[in-house]
Each structure stands twice: as C-alpha cells, then as structure tokens.
Motif scaffolding. Structure first.
Motif, PDB file in Angstrom:
ATOM      1  N   VAL A  36      21.279  24.880 -34.414  1.00 32.96           N
ATOM      2  CA  VAL A  36      20.255  25.894 -34.154  1.00 32.96           C
ATOM      3  C   VAL A  36      20.361  27.016 -35.193  1.00 32.96           C
ATOM      4  CG1 VAL A  36      19.247  27.420 -32.409  1.00 32.96           C
ATOM      5  CG2 VAL A  36      20.551  25.402 -31.683  1.00 32.96           C
ATOM      6  N   HIS A  37      19.242  27.303 -35.872  1.00 34.24           N
ATOM      7  CA  HIS A  37      19.203  28.388 -36.865  1.00 34.24           C
ATOM      8  C   HIS A  37      18.699  29.653 -36.180  1.00 34.24           C
ATOM      9  CE1 HIS A  37      19.491  25.608 -40.381  1.00 34.24           C
ATOM     10  NE2 HIS A  37      19.156  24.769 -39.425  1.00 34.24           N
ATOM     11  N   VAL A  38      19.437  30.737 -36.368  1.00 34.15           N
ATOM     12  CA  VAL A  38      19.051  32.009 -35.740  1.00 34.15           C
ATOM     13  C   VAL A  38      19.257  33.138 -36.739  1.00 34.15           C
ATOM     14  CG1 VAL A  38      19.409  33.521 -33.744  1.00 34.15           C
ATOM     15  CG2 VAL A  38      20.100  31.168 -33.600  1.00 34.15           C
ATOM     16  N   ASP A  39      18.338  34.105 -36.751  1.00 34.67           N
ATOM     17  CA  ASP A  39      18.544  35.304 -37.566  1.00 34.67           C
ATOM     18  C   ASP A  39      19.457  36.236 -36.791  1.00 34.67           C
ATOM     19  OD1 ASP A  39      17.025  34.483 -39.674  1.00 34.67           O
ATOM     20  OD2 ASP A  39      15.157  35.247 -38.822  1.00 34.67           O
ATOM     21  N   THR A  40      20.664  36.389 -37.269  1.00 36.06           N
ATOM     22  CA  THR A  40      21.654  37.215 -36.563  1.00 36.06           C
ATOM     23  C   THR A  40      22.820  37.494 -37.506  1.00 36.06           C
ATOM     24  OG1 THR A  40      23.197  37.303 -34.694  1.00 36.06           O
ATOM     25  CG2 THR A  40      22.836  35.152 -35.643  1.00 36.06           C
ATOM     26  N   ALA A  97      25.803  37.785 -35.959  1.00 38.57           N
ATOM     27  CA  ALA A  97      26.913  37.440 -35.050  1.00 38.57           C
ATOM     28  C   ALA A  97      27.929  36.557 -35.778  1.00 38.57           C
ATOM     29  CB  ALA A  97      26.370  36.721 -33.822  1.00 38.57           C
ATOM     30  N   ALA A  98      29.195  36.840 -35.542  1.00 38.69           N
ATOM     31  CA  ALA A  98      30.272  36.116 -36.236  1.00 38.69           C
ATOM     32  C   ALA A  98      30.486  34.731 -35.633  1.00 38.69           C
ATOM     33  CB  ALA A  98      31.558  36.923 -36.123  1.00 38.69           C
ATOM     34  N   PRO A  99      31.049  33.786 -36.437  1.00 40.65           N
ATOM     35  CA  PRO A  99      31.418  32.494 -35.872  1.00 40.65           C
ATOM     36  C   PRO A  99      32.306  32.687 -34.642  1.00 40.65           C
ATOM     37  CG  PRO A  99      31.618  32.424 -38.249  1.00 40.65           C
ATOM     38  CD  PRO A  99      31.309  33.858 -37.892  1.00 40.65           C
ATOM     39  N   GLY A 100      32.057  31.917 -33.596  1.00 40.51           N
ATOM     40  CA  GLY A 100      32.836  32.048 -32.369  1.00 40.51           C
ATOM     41  C   GLY A 100      32.085  32.821 -31.300  1.00 40.51           C
ATOM     42  N   THR A 101      30.964  33.481 -31.692  1.00 43.05           N
ATOM     43  CA  THR A 101      30.182  34.231 -30.702  1.00 43.05           C
ATOM     44  C   THR A 101      29.318  33.259 -29.893  1.00 43.05           C
ATOM     45  OG1 THR A 101      30.003  35.994 -32.331  1.00 43.05           O
ATOM     46  CG2 THR A 101      28.512  36.129 -30.418  1.00 43.05           C
ATOM     47  N   LEU A 102      29.252  33.506 -28.606  1.00 46.42           N
ATOM     48  CA  LEU A 102      28.286  32.770 -27.777  1.00 46.42           C
ATOM     49  C   LEU A 102      27.070  33.665 -27.635  1.00 46.42           C
ATOM     50  CD1 LEU A 102      30.749  31.232 -25.235  1.00 46.42           C
ATOM     51  CD2 LEU A 102      29.017  29.921 -26.464  1.00 46.42           C
ATOM     52  N   LEU A 103      25.937  33.151 -28.075  1.00 44.11           N
ATOM     53  CA  LEU A 103      24.750  33.984 -28.193  1.00 44.11           C
ATOM     54  C   LEU A 103      23.648  33.447 -27.285  1.00 44.11           C
ATOM     55  CD1 LEU A 103      24.238  36.309 -30.257  1.00 44.11           C
ATOM     56  CD2 LEU A 103      23.074  34.619 -31.681  1.00 44.11           C
ATOM     57  N   ASP A 104      23.016  34.366 -26.535  1.00 40.17           N
ATOM     58  CA  ASP A 104      21.895  33.954 -25.685  1.00 40.17           C
ATOM     59  C   ASP A 104      20.632  33.901 -26.523  1.00 40.17           C
ATOM     60  OD1 ASP A 104      23.394  33.766 -23.383  1.00 40.17           O
ATOM     61  OD2 ASP A 104      23.198  35.912 -22.944  1.00 40.17           O
ATOM     62  N   GLU A 127      28.617  28.891 -35.379  1.00 32.10           N
ATOM     63  CA  GLU A 127      29.678  28.188 -36.116  1.00 32.10           C
ATOM     64  C   GLU A 127      29.812  28.606 -37.576  1.00 32.10           C
ATOM     65  OE1 GLU A 127      29.303  23.948 -35.495  1.00 32.10           O
ATOM     66  OE2 GLU A 127      30.159  24.127 -33.481  1.00 32.10           O
ATOM     67  N   ARG A 128      28.648  28.821 -38.259  1.00 35.95           N
ATOM     68  CA  ARG A 128      28.760  29.106 -39.702  1.00 35.95           C
ATOM     69  C   ARG A 128      27.487  29.768 -40.217  1.00 35.95           C
ATOM     70  NH1 ARG A 128      26.017  24.332 -41.791  1.00 35.95           N
ATOM     71  NH2 ARG A 128      25.748  23.033 -39.952  1.00 35.95           N
ATOM     72  N   PRO A 129      27.563  30.370 -41.425  1.00 39.40           N
ATOM     73  CA  PRO A 129      26.362  30.982 -41.994  1.00 39.40           C
ATOM     74  C   PRO A 129      25.310  29.938 -42.332  1.00 39.40           C
ATOM     75  CG  PRO A 129      28.350  31.662 -43.182  1.00 39.40           C
ATOM     76  CD  PRO A 129      28.743  30.538 -42.284  1.00 39.40           C
ATOM     77  N   MET A 186      22.425  32.512 -39.224  1.00 37.85           N
ATOM     78  CA  MET A 186      23.629  31.775 -38.824  1.00 37.85           C
ATOM     79  C   MET A 186      23.209  30.475 -38.142  1.00 37.85           C
ATOM     80  SD  MET A 186      26.232  33.710 -39.758  1.00 37.85           S
ATOM     81  CE  MET A 186      27.703  33.168 -38.881  1.00 37.85           C
ATOM     82  N   ILE A 187      24.166  29.515 -38.148  1.00 38.45           N
ATOM     83  CA  ILE A 187      23.895  28.237 -37.478  1.00 38.45           C
ATOM     84  C   ILE A 187      24.863  28.076 -36.310  1.00 38.45           C
ATOM     85  CG2 ILE A 187      23.834  25.718 -37.738  1.00 38.45           C
ATOM     86  CD1 ILE A 187      23.147  26.167 -40.684  1.00 38.45           C
ATOM     87  N   GLY A 188      24.308  27.714 -35.174  1.00 37.64           N
ATOM     88  CA  GLY A 188      25.140  27.480 -33.995  1.00 37.64           C
ATOM     89  C   GLY A 188      24.794  26.146 -33.367  1.00 37.64           C
ATOM     90  N   ARG A 189      25.501  25.823 -32.290  1.00 38.26           N
ATOM     91  CA  ARG A 189      25.254  24.567 -31.575  1.00 38.26           C
ATOM     92  C   ARG A 189      24.790  24.856 -30.168  1.00 38.26           C
ATOM     93  NH1 ARG A 189      25.552  19.607 -34.357  1.00 38.26           N
ATOM     94  NH2 ARG A 189      27.004  19.935 -36.050  1.00 38.26           N
ATOM     95  N   SER A 190      23.782  24.134 -29.751  1.00 38.66           N
ATOM     96  CA  SER A 190      23.308  24.254 -28.369  1.00 38.66           C
ATOM     97  C   SER A 190      24.213  23.420 -27.463  1.00 38.66           C
ATOM     98  CB  SER A 190      21.867  23.738 -28.289  1.00 38.66           C
ATOM     99  OG  SER A 190      21.883  22.315 -28.273  1.00 38.66           O
ATOM    100  N   PRO A 191      24.072  23.556 -26.153  1.00 41.08           N
ATOM    101  CA  PRO A 191      24.845  22.694 -25.252  1.00 41.08           C
ATOM    102  C   PRO A 191      24.580  21.213 -25.523  1.00 41.08           C
ATOM    103  CG  PRO A 191      23.842  24.495 -24.040  1.00 41.08           C
ATOM    104  CD  PRO A 191      23.286  24.564 -25.425  1.00 41.08           C
TER     105      PRO A 191
END
Ligand code: SAM
Ligand code: SF4
Length: 435
Positions: free
Chosen positions: A401-405, A407-414, A382-384, A391-396
């Motif tokens: 979730v903080h991840v070193d990546t 990847a741009a916002p909108g990416t679905l990351l495994d 979702e955002r840096p 980057m910060i994303g959301r789990s299901p």
C-alpha cells in the motif's frame, strides 16, 4: 587473509532470507562488519536456491561475477540449497569457491573461515538436526515484519521437488525456543512476525500444533500481527482454520499452494490432496474468516499435463478467486522422480500455458484489490516509496500500500484504501498511530 567485512546475497524463499539474517548476525558476532551498499566485501556468502534449474545455474554465474577488474576476488562461501545439493562438486565446477556450506550447517561458518585461512577449501553439508539454532547468537535486529523459522525440511516428497533432499527431514523447533526468539524480535522492533516452514502447518511439539503456537506468540507484548507460511493443503487442520476466526492478530491471509487443478496431475505430483479437498479447505477457511485473502502456487507443464488438465487449473483460479498467486514453469530437477517421467512438456507449450495462467491470476488479483477500495484498515509501514514523502506498507491481506506520510517503518497506520492497481493499493491516512 582474514576477512574484516562481509556481504550476504540471499536468493529464493523466505527461509533463505531468514538464514541470511542469521548468518549476518553470526559473522557480526565474530567481529566482521557488514559492507555498505556499493562497497566491496572481503567475504561474500551466496545463499543459493536449487528449486528450479534457472535459480541453481544463477549461483554459478554469480560466483563468476565476483571477480574484480584487477583480477582479485573476495573469499567466496557457497551456502544454501545449491551448496547442499552439489557439495564438493561445486568446488570442481568453480575453482573460485572457497567453502561450501549447507542450510543446516552454516553455524559452523566461523570454523570454516579459519580452515580457509590455513589453505583448506572446506565442505560442510551435514544435517545435524536442530543444533544450528542452539549455536547461533541471540537476535538483536529485526525488520518491522520479521521472519522466524519454526519448522524445517519436508517429508512430503512431491515428485517434482528438491526440498526433501536439500533441506532434509521435517523438524519442528521447540515452543520455548520459538517464543524466546519472538520476544527478542519484538524487543528489537518487530511489530509483525512471520512464522516460517517448508510445511509450516505441519509444525508440532509435545502434542501441540501450529494453532496453539500462534496463540502463544499472540500474547507477546509489541507483536501486533502474526502470519505463517508456507502451508500444505493436507496439513490444514480444523484447529488452525478455527484460529483464524478467534485470534485477532492472526492476519486474514493464507498461502495455500495447490500446484494444479487436475486430480490426475496432483496424483502424479504425489500431492496427497485433491481439488475437492482443497476447495473444501478454502470453504471452511472462508466460513471461519470471511474476508480471508487466499494465495497459492502453481506449476504448469508437469510431465504429461494435457490441455484439459491445464484448463482445470484455469478453472480452479476462478473457483478460488485468488488474491495473489505465484506460478512457475515445471523445471526438471535431477534426482526427483518427475525428472525421468515420460512425456515431458515442450518449452513453447509451457510458455503459452504460463502466460494464460498469469493473465487469469492477474484478473482475480485485480478483482480482489478492487473489492477492498473504500475499506478502512491498518497498514504496517515497511519502507520508503519511490516518491519523496511516500511510504509503502502492508495491509492485513498482504497488499503493498502506497501512502503519502512521513511515518517511520514499524508504524501501524490507520488508512482508507482509495485506489486499486494490479499489484498494489493506494491509501490515505485516517489518523496516526499513537505509538
Ligand atoms: N512446501 C510448499 C508447498 O508444498 O506448497 C512449497 C515449497 S517450494 C520452495 C515453493 C514452490 O516452488 C512450490 O509451491 C512449487 O510451486 C514451486 N516448485 C517446486 N519445485 C518446482 C519445480 N521442480 N519446478 C517448478 N516449480 C517448482
Ligand atoms: Fe516440496 Fe512438496 Fe515438500 Fe512443498 S510439500 S517442500 S513442494 S516436497
């Protein structure tokens, strides 16, 4: 002065965030430009919240703060639920307010701006049913996770709550309109759509319920995830529960506010569910989707709440094992039945109960987060993050979730969850999404 730039400040619930986005699109459509961060705007729209006293008072202190050092100020539109509740009175409380517009009337803002330019101070708190949606421009921008209001208003009249008065009667938007908007959001880059309503699970149109709507939204190309919020326990149908076990892109998460663990208090709140019926719903939900994360809302210090009632609330937190929950001190709202009930609870008692409840929720939340460490899953970026390269994303399950990546916002990351904190998770990339 004709404004050339605008700024919108939204407070409160996600429905206000949605309304704020629609107001921005409406003003852009009329040739106004959004002011950049740190830039002054010619027009400021304060999209306010009336749910608790503090939130409502904030609206007026925010108006006051818009005065600039040189004594000038932008044009000020008071929007949202404070505008609806206070109407013309808002103008007497603050002479700086140029226009007052309720949540069902904001599509008329452009005309109101014209009236202001002729020296008027218009107030529009009409509730013209669904027509605002028809009058708004089509969606052109979307966050990776986009809000979509499908239902508005509330007929439940919980005795503490202003929503039935500020947002009006329950209205469901038609299926076709919702699907058209969801398609536009997907085309504009949304990968997740969050269906919104004050009682979203009461949505119904031509004999269809929310589970049917979700099934239709799930077919839209590009939308990988669906969520919905907020649900009322009394409207949690078996069909909707079953949908969680059947629709892959419906996320394993349910926000189901209980408010109190005491049946006596629930009755006084006019909640129309009991702790037993609530726990049964959770049980059915877990049978349909065993990994579902349950979230909730609580109010402490409702008039007449005893220590025993409160302990029942602590117990239901244990019973449900919430993955997250919001908790609030009861705030007496003018015009609601609870505001004139006897036995209002002293502030110190509410403070103490809130602290104890939040400590209990923090325990179950951390336990939930820890139970997911080691799991392989997918997050939506979702955002840096705060650090470069993070980057910060959301789990299901809606964990941050903080991840070193990169990847741009909108990416679905495994990813694999590597560590749990009280409010967020850390993950490590497994492999990058081909998209
Ligand atoms: N419709 C949803 C439901 O019934 O659960 C919630 C809508 S309300 C905008 C969000 C939350 O605000 C409620 O769940 C409740 O916990 C809280 N709330 C509403 N009125 C309140 C009040 N007078 N004082 C404190 N909290 C309140
Ligand atoms: Fe307010 Fe109750 Fe309606 Fe929720 S269900 S919006 S708490 S009146």
């Amino acid at each position: 002065m004709t404004p050339k730039t605008f700024k919108i400040k939204s407070f409160g619930c996600q429905m206000n965030v949605y309304d704020g986005e629609r107001i921005a699109e409406l003003l852009s459509d009329r040739g106004l430009a959004a002011a950049g961060d740190g830039e002054e705007a010619d027009l400021v729209v304060l999209n306010t919240c009336h749910i608790r006293e503090k939130a409502a008072e904030k609206a007026y202190s925010d108006v006051g703060r818009l005065k600039r050092e040189d004594g000038s100020r932008p044009l000020i539109a008071l929007a949202g639920c404070v505008a609806q509740a206070e109407g013309a009175e808002a103008k007497s409380r603050s002479p700086m307010i140029d226009m007052v517009v309720g949540p069902q009337a904001y599509h008329r803002l452009p005309e109101m701006l014209e009236q202001v330019s002729r020296g008027a101070r218009p107030v529009d708190t009409d509730m013209p049913a669904i027509s605002k949606f028809d009058a708004l421009p089509a969606r052109r921008r979307a966050n990776p996770s986009a809000f979509l209001t499908v239902q508005e208003g509330c007929d439940k009249f919980c005795t503490y709550c202003v929503v039935p008065y500020t947002r009006g009667a329950e209205i469901s938007r038609p299926t076709g309109d919702i699907l058209a908007e969801a398609c536009l959001l997907a085309e504009a880059g949304a990968r997740e759509v969050v269906l919104l309503g004050q009682n979203v699970n009461a949505w119904e149109h031509e004999g269809k319920g929310l589970a049917d709507l979700i099934r239709e939204v799930a077919k839209i190309d590009g939308l990988e995830r669906i969520r919905y919020t907020t649900s009322h326990p009394a409207d949690m149908s078996d069909a909707l529960i079953a949908a969680h076990g059947e629709i892959d892109n419906l996320m394993p998460y349910l926000h189901l506010p209980v408010q109190s663990g005491s049946d006596r208090v629930l009755k006084a709140m006019n909640r129309s569910h009991t702790t037993e019926s609530y726990l049964l719903t959770i049980e059915k939900m877990r049978a349909a989707r065993p990994d579902v994360a349950i979230s909730g809302d609580f109010i402490v210090g409702f008039p007449g709440e005893t220590e025993e009632d409160f302990e029942a609330t602590l117990k239901i937190v244990e019973d449900v094992r919430y993955a997250s929950a919001y908790s609030f001190k009861y705030s007496a709202r003018p015009g609601t039945p609870a505001a004139v009930m006897e036995d209002q609870i002293p502030r110190e008692v509410m403070d103490d109960r809130l602290a104890r409840l939040q400590a209990r929720i923090a325990e179950t939340q951390l336990a939930f987060n820890r139970s997911t460490v080691g799991l392989d899953t997918q997050i939506l970026i979702e955002r840096p993050g705060r650090r470069a390269g993070q980057m910060i994303g959301r789990s299901p399950w809606l964990q941050s979730v903080h991840v070193d990546t990169d990847a741009a916002p909108g990416t679905l990351l495994d990813i694999t969850f590597t560590a749990a904190g009280p409010n967020s998770m850390t993950g490590a990339i497994r492999q990058k999404d081909a998209a």
